[in-house]
Each structure stands twice: as C-alpha cells, then as structure tokens.
Scaffold this active site. Structure first.
Site, PDB file in Angstrom:
ATOM      1  N   ASN A 169       3.183 -36.800 -43.043  1.00 29.17           N
ATOM      2  CA  ASN A 169       2.425 -38.531 -43.252  1.00 29.17           C
ATOM      3  C   ASN A 169       0.960 -37.861 -42.390  1.00 29.17           C
ATOM      4  OD1 ASN A 169       1.398 -40.864 -43.711  1.00 29.17           O
ATOM      5  ND2 ASN A 169       1.366 -41.585 -42.103  1.00 29.17           N
ATOM      6  N   MET A 211       3.380 -47.073 -48.287  1.00 31.96           N
ATOM      7  CA  MET A 211       3.102 -49.013 -47.371  1.00 31.96           C
ATOM      8  C   MET A 211       4.642 -49.346 -47.125  1.00 31.96           C
ATOM      9  SD  MET A 211      -0.097 -48.431 -47.593  1.00 31.96           S
ATOM     10  CE  MET A 211      -0.529 -50.022 -46.713  1.00 31.96           C
ATOM     11  N   ARG A 212       5.118 -48.685 -46.982  1.00 33.73           N
ATOM     12  CA  ARG A 212       6.388 -48.793 -45.973  1.00 33.73           C
ATOM     13  C   ARG A 212       7.389 -47.862 -44.813  1.00 33.73           C
ATOM     14  NH1 ARG A 212       8.824 -52.689 -48.550  1.00 33.73           N
ATOM     15  NH2 ARG A 212       8.236 -53.239 -50.732  1.00 33.73           N
ATOM     16  N   ILE A 213       7.684 -48.281 -43.913  1.00 29.38           N
ATOM     17  CA  ILE A 213       7.975 -47.616 -42.681  1.00 29.38           C
ATOM     18  C   ILE A 213       9.415 -46.781 -43.029  1.00 29.38           C
ATOM     19  CG2 ILE A 213       8.942 -47.568 -40.411  1.00 29.38           C
ATOM     20  CD1 ILE A 213       7.180 -50.518 -40.348  1.00 29.38           C
ATOM     21  N   ASP A 244       3.899 -44.194 -37.468  1.00 31.53           N
ATOM     22  CA  ASP A 244       2.669 -43.456 -37.155  1.00 31.53           C
ATOM     23  C   ASP A 244       3.165 -42.400 -35.201  1.00 31.53           C
ATOM     24  OD1 ASP A 244       1.545 -43.428 -39.327  1.00 31.53           O
ATOM     25  OD2 ASP A 244       0.835 -45.313 -38.390  1.00 31.53           O
ATOM     26  N   HIS A 299      -2.357 -39.993 -41.698  1.00 32.59           N
ATOM     27  CA  HIS A 299      -2.849 -41.227 -41.281  1.00 32.59           C
ATOM     28  C   HIS A 299      -4.419 -41.356 -40.770  1.00 32.59           C
ATOM     29  CE1 HIS A 299      -2.509 -45.133 -38.773  1.00 32.59           C
ATOM     30  NE2 HIS A 299      -2.952 -44.707 -38.181  1.00 32.59           N
ATOM     31  N   GLY A 303      -4.275 -43.145 -54.477  1.00 36.43           N
ATOM     32  CA  GLY A 303      -3.404 -42.072 -54.772  1.00 36.43           C
ATOM     33  C   GLY A 303      -4.773 -40.744 -54.688  1.00 36.43           C
ATOM     34  N   GLU A 307      -9.430 -36.752 -44.957  1.00 40.22           N
ATOM     35  CA  GLU A 307      -8.064 -36.163 -45.559  1.00 40.22           C
ATOM     36  C   GLU A 307      -7.562 -35.106 -46.521  1.00 40.22           C
ATOM     37  OE1 GLU A 307      -6.409 -40.149 -45.949  1.00 40.22           O
ATOM     38  OE2 GLU A 307      -8.202 -41.640 -44.723  1.00 40.22           O
ATOM     39  N   ASN A 310      -4.615 -38.658 -52.243  1.00 37.44           N
ATOM     40  CA  ASN A 310      -4.848 -37.892 -51.773  1.00 37.44           C
ATOM     41  C   ASN A 310      -3.777 -36.877 -51.739  1.00 37.44           C
ATOM     42  OD1 ASN A 310      -5.167 -37.378 -48.584  1.00 37.44           O
ATOM     43  ND2 ASN A 310      -5.297 -39.697 -48.751  1.00 37.44           N
TER      44      ASN A 310
HETATM   45  C1  GRF Z   1      -5.114 -42.991 -46.862  1.00 36.78           C
HETATM   46  O1  GRF Z   1      -6.535 -43.404 -46.067  1.00 36.78           O
HETATM   47  C2  GRF Z   1      -3.936 -42.170 -45.907  1.00 36.78           C
HETATM   48  O2  GRF Z   1      -4.652 -41.666 -44.877  1.00 36.78           O
HETATM   49  C3  GRF Z   1      -3.660 -43.926 -45.761  1.00 36.78           C
HETATM   50  O3  GRF Z   1      -3.647 -44.860 -46.856  1.00 36.78           O
HETATM   51  C4  GRF Z   1      -4.409 -44.086 -47.758  1.00 36.78           C
HETATM   52  C5  GRF Z   1      -4.410 -43.686 -48.985  1.00 36.78           C
HETATM   53  O4  GRF Z   1      -5.088 -43.387 -49.262  1.00 36.78           O
HETATM   54  N1  GRF Z   1      -1.951 -43.581 -45.393  1.00 36.78           N
HETATM   55  P1  GRF Z   1      -5.018 -42.539 -51.561  1.00 36.78           P
HETATM   56  O5  GRF Z   1      -4.212 -42.925 -51.570  1.00 36.78           O
HETATM   57  O6  GRF Z   1      -4.310 -40.963 -51.105  1.00 36.78           O
HETATM   58  O7  GRF Z   1      -6.279 -42.255 -51.992  1.00 36.78           O
END
Ligand code: GRF
Length: 201
Positions: free
Chosen positions: A108, A91-93, A146, A110, A13, A175, A15
């Site tokens: 999203n 982590m799901r599509i 993606d 990436h 978490g 990010e 981000n």
């Molecule tokens: C990040 O590197 C993001 O780009 C990817 O999964 C990671 C998540 O990190 N999709 P966090 O949970 O936001 O710390």
C-alpha cells in the site's frame, strides 16, 4: 520475468497511472494485468481501460459481508495470475480472506511518514499537528491500519502556509516516484520481510 500486478483502487488513480507508466516505459519488470475498484465510477477504472487493461467494478454492497466480497476479489486476482497486489487509493481495510490469499504480497502507499498519521486524512493530520516534515510510505499490509512492515519512505517539508491540499500535492509527486520504485524492488526479489522490518538487497 515480468511480475504480474493487480491494483485495487477506489478513486482518482494517479498512483495507478504512475505504476502503469513505469511498467510501459520499461522502468520496472512488471505489468498491471487487472484493476479492481469497489467504486463503479472511479476514474481509475477509465485510466486502466485506456491502457487496454482489464478494469473490473466489484460492488461491495452486492455481497453478504467482507469475506464474500473479498473472495470474489481474490478470485479475479487469481484468474489473472496476479503475483503482487498493490493498493492505490483503495478505501477499504483489507480483511483476513484477502490477506490469506496473498500472504506478504499486498502493498500500500500512505501519504504520511508512518507510523505517524495513519488512517484517513493524513495530510490534514500532519498540517494540524504542526510537523516540519511529512511524506509518504510504501508498506506491506497486515491486519492493522497502515501498520505493516515499511518498504520505502520519502520526506517532504511542511511549510507554515501549507493547506492540506497543497501538502497533498507535494507528497503526491513523491508517491508517484517511490511506489513504482518499491514495486521494482519486489519484482527483482530485493525485499525480505524479517519480523517488523523489510531488508533491502
Ligand atoms: C494517495 O494520496 C494515496 O497515498 C492514498 O490515497 C491517495 C490516492 O490517490 N492512499 P490516487 O487515487 O492514487 O490519485
């Protein structure tokens, strides 16, 4: 007008934290109104609760397949009047039912310069491929992995001595900068999807 955001997570978490902080600090006209995790003990849920934000665990395995699960997720988002869904380490599509419920309203982040290195372990893919630069991409979600229209990207160098973990740290700092920035653009009505492209302005 403050844009109502719902964030889908599965893990750490960081981000999510960057997004919540940018909202709190008034850097973007947005507010996180609900956080949903498919993983019960995701640290991201605790981060949301510490901010007083509704944090909900929806157990994927408690349903009869993806459609049923996503209908419940979409219901929670709608109940909170969410206008933009942000995937942050989810982590799901995303399947058809969630895509249809929030058409052109799911984004999203990436950890690679798409269309290079989609899917899992993007930082390891970049190190093993020997690229000189990698980075991160904020993009709209479509049915692929993606593959949706690109909103913002940031570039970082890849050094010869980099491990995937070291590269991931360098990318993560970017990010945390561009994800809130992309949300700010969306919130201000500055993003227009034209086919494959996102026009800014
Ligand atoms: C990040 O590197 C993001 O780009 C990817 O999964 C990671 C998540 O990190 N999709 P966090 O949970 O936001 O710390």
């Amino acid at each position: 007008m403050v844009l109502k955001i719902g964030v889908l997570v599965s893990g750490r978490g960081s981000n999510l934290q960057a997004i919540m902080d940018a909202c709190d600090e008034g850097k973007i006209p947005a507010q996180v109104v609900v956080v949903i995790s498919d993983v019960g003990d995701a640290p991201a849920l605790e981060r949301a609760r510490l901010k007083g934000i509704d944090a909900v665990h929806v157990d994927y395995h408690g349903f009869n397949g993806k459609t049923e699960y996503e209908q419940v997720v979409a219901g929670i988002l709608k109940d909170h009047h969410v206008e933009l869904v942000c995937l942050a380490g989810y982590m799901r599509i995303v399947g058809r039912s969630l895509l249809d419920a929030f058409q052109n309203r799911i984004i999203n982040i990436h950890p690679a310069l798409l269309p290079s290195f989609p899917g899992l372990d993007a930082q390891r893919q970049a190190v093993e491929h020997g690229v000189r630069f990698s980075g991160c991409t904020v993009h709209f979600i479509d049915e692929g992995v993606d593959s949706g229209p690109i909103i913002l990207q940031a570039v970082v160098p890849v050094h010869q001595s980099d491990t995937p973990e070291i590269l991931a740290q360098r990318i993560l700092a970017e990010e945390h900068r561009i994800y809130p920035e992309a949300i700010g653009l969306f919130a201000r009505g500055k993003l227009k999807i034209e086919g494959r492209k996102v026009m800014l302005g």
